[in-house]
Design an enzyme around this catalytic site. Structure first.
Site, mmCIF file in Angstrom:
data_model
loop_
_atom_site.group_PDB
_atom_site.id
_atom_site.type_symbol
_atom_site.label_atom_id
_atom_site.label_comp_id
_atom_site.label_asym_id
_atom_site.label_seq_id
_atom_site.Cartn_x
_atom_site.Cartn_y
_atom_site.Cartn_z
ATOM 1 N N SER A 15 13.204 7.246 43.740
ATOM 2 C CA SER A 15 13.074 5.791 43.641
ATOM 3 C C SER A 15 11.623 5.355 43.729
ATOM 4 O O SER A 15 10.797 6.020 44.374
ATOM 5 C CB SER A 15 13.852 5.126 44.792
ATOM 6 O OG SER A 15 13.630 3.736 44.800
ATOM 7 N N ASN A 56 21.777 12.978 42.225
ATOM 8 C CA ASN A 56 21.706 11.530 42.018
ATOM 9 C C ASN A 56 22.397 10.733 43.121
ATOM 10 O O ASN A 56 22.064 9.559 43.314
ATOM 11 C CB ASN A 56 22.332 11.208 40.649
ATOM 12 C CG ASN A 56 22.634 9.745 40.485
ATOM 13 O OD1 ASN A 56 21.739 8.931 40.213
ATOM 14 N ND2 ASN A 56 23.899 9.355 40.687
ATOM 15 N N ARG A 73 29.683 6.359 39.039
ATOM 16 C CA ARG A 73 29.254 4.985 38.702
ATOM 17 C C ARG A 73 27.771 4.965 38.364
ATOM 18 O O ARG A 73 27.045 5.942 38.584
ATOM 19 C CB ARG A 73 29.490 4.052 39.898
ATOM 20 C CG ARG A 73 30.915 3.855 40.259
ATOM 21 C CD ARG A 73 31.080 2.867 41.413
ATOM 22 N NE ARG A 73 30.802 3.455 42.707
ATOM 23 C CZ ARG A 73 29.928 2.965 43.589
ATOM 24 N NH1 ARG A 73 29.244 1.873 43.301
ATOM 25 N NH2 ARG A 73 29.739 3.546 44.759
ATOM 26 N N GLY A 112 27.129 11.989 42.547
ATOM 27 C CA GLY A 112 27.230 10.533 42.395
ATOM 28 C C GLY A 112 27.428 10.149 40.944
ATOM 29 O O GLY A 112 26.811 9.208 40.442
ATOM 30 N N TYR A 117 15.433 4.288 53.457
ATOM 31 C CA TYR A 117 15.590 4.679 52.049
ATOM 32 C C TYR A 117 14.269 5.208 51.477
ATOM 33 O O TYR A 117 14.236 6.232 50.786
ATOM 34 C CB TYR A 117 16.083 3.452 51.286
ATOM 35 C CG TYR A 117 16.422 3.643 49.831
ATOM 36 C CD1 TYR A 117 17.646 4.189 49.448
ATOM 37 C CD2 TYR A 117 15.544 3.244 48.831
ATOM 38 C CE1 TYR A 117 17.966 4.330 48.105
ATOM 39 C CE2 TYR A 117 15.859 3.381 47.497
ATOM 40 C CZ TYR A 117 17.070 3.924 47.136
ATOM 41 O OH TYR A 117 17.383 4.067 45.807
ATOM 42 N N ILE A 134 17.286 -1.192 38.669
ATOM 43 C CA ILE A 134 18.223 -0.865 37.587
ATOM 44 C C ILE A 134 19.546 -1.581 37.864
ATOM 45 O O ILE A 134 20.000 -1.627 39.019
ATOM 46 C CB ILE A 134 18.470 0.673 37.537
ATOM 47 C CG1 ILE A 134 17.137 1.449 37.465
ATOM 48 C CG2 ILE A 134 19.386 1.033 36.365
ATOM 49 C CD1 ILE A 134 16.261 1.178 36.257
ATOM 50 N N ALA A 194 11.789 6.537 53.154
ATOM 51 C CA ALA A 194 11.511 7.838 53.776
ATOM 52 C C ALA A 194 12.354 8.934 53.135
ATOM 53 O O ALA A 194 11.871 10.037 52.869
ATOM 54 C CB ALA A 194 11.785 7.771 55.279
ATOM 55 N N ASP A 229 31.636 14.833 49.781
ATOM 56 C CA ASP A 229 30.491 14.112 50.336
ATOM 57 C C ASP A 229 29.309 15.077 50.363
ATOM 58 O O ASP A 229 29.370 16.116 51.046
ATOM 59 C CB ASP A 229 30.867 13.641 51.756
ATOM 60 C CG ASP A 229 29.733 12.930 52.473
ATOM 61 O OD1 ASP A 229 28.578 12.998 52.011
ATOM 62 O OD2 ASP A 229 30.013 12.323 53.517
#
Ligand code: NAP
Length: 242
Positions: free
Chosen positions: A140, A88, A11, A8, A153, A186, A155, A59
């Site tokens: 996160s 990431n 960006r 990732g 997310y 962020i 989990a 992917d």
């Protein structure tokens, strides 16, 4: 000729990590899944630091694609070892759990959890042989605290935090460290739709963070300065939760 693989990397936080690691003298493998235009911008920014920058479009949740791209690199580029891995790549598909459709549950889990597994299994195996390596997982605040509207997310990030701690204990004796960085809010495309003015009132530092502020910690954990830190989760959240 050491390389860092950043999943990732096209960006947001991933791009900032690519640039930070390039500043540290690492060559960069920039993974992404669809956004060629942004990936090329990251590539140019990395090259401007005077190191090699290679685009790797796949992917992370597709094991065959990961095996081909990452396994292929390890197999054919033996003089260009991946010594730093930043897991990431991530997505969110938010909804209250009782309203969430199975596709959104599975997709978020697939990218974060399976993606972590598919990429790390290959890279860490090579690191084990070389008895050297750094793995940094971008998790996160959601995976530590849990956030409403983000059960999938939360989990997925909680799973990667547990995997970070388990893997660190497996490979510590081989000289490999495995840590996680847990950002709060962020400023990236992922948070662009959020009501920033309202949310920042809850944050002790009264603002959203910058991608570079996360990348600085990723860079530290990937550096020699962090040689005795492993199985750790470092929050970068302006004091929102600890
Ligand atoms: P972002 O700006 O939306 O960027 C996401 C990146 O992940 C892009 O490079 C995207 O590639 C890539 N990606 C998405 N799905 C992928 C897949 N299946 N395979 C490979 N690459 C894939 O997100 P961000 O805010 O920088 O987030 C980066 C990480 O930080 C994520 O793991 C996210 O969960 C975590 N995080 C973010 C925040 C925040 O406030 N922003 C907070 C906590 C944690 P394309 O460009 O090709 O789409």
């Amino acid at each position: 000729m050491s390389y860092a693989l950043v999943t990732g990397g096209s960006r947001g936080i991933g791009r900032a990590c690519c640039i930070k690691l390039a500043e540290m003298g690492l060559n960069i493998l920039i993974n992404y899944t669809s956004n060629d235009e942004e990936a090329k911008k990251t590539q140019e920014a990395v090259k401007a630091k005077g190191v090699d920058a290679v685009l790797m479009k796949f992917d992370v949740s597709n094991m065959e694609a990961v095996d081909k791209a990452v396994g292929g690199w390890i197999e054919t580029q033996k003089d260009k070892p991946i010594t730093v891995l930043v897991n990431n790549a991530g997505i969110n598909k938010d909804n209250l759990m009782v309203l969430m459709n199975p596709e959104d549950w599975h997709r978020v889990m697939d990218v974060a959890v399976n993606g972590f597994y598919f990429v790390s299994r290959l890279v860490v195996k090579d690191m084990v042989h070389k008895r050297k390596g750094r793995v940094v997982n971008v998790v996160s605040l959601s995976g530590l605290k849990g956030l409403p509207g983000q059960t999938n997310y939360s989990a997925s990030k909680g799973a990667v935090i547990a995997a970070t701690k388990a893997l660190a204990q497996e490979v510590g004796k081989r000289g490999i460290t495995v840590n996680a960085v847990a950002p709060g809010f962020i400023k990236t495309d992922m948070t662009a739709g959020l009501p920033e003015a309202q949310l920042k009132a809850m944050i002790p530092m009264q603002r959203f963070g910058e991608a570079e502020e996360v990348a600085n910690v990723v860079g530290f954990l990937a550096s020699d300065a962090a040689s005795y830190i492993t199985a750790e989760v470092i929050s970068v959240n302006g004091g929102l939760y600890s």
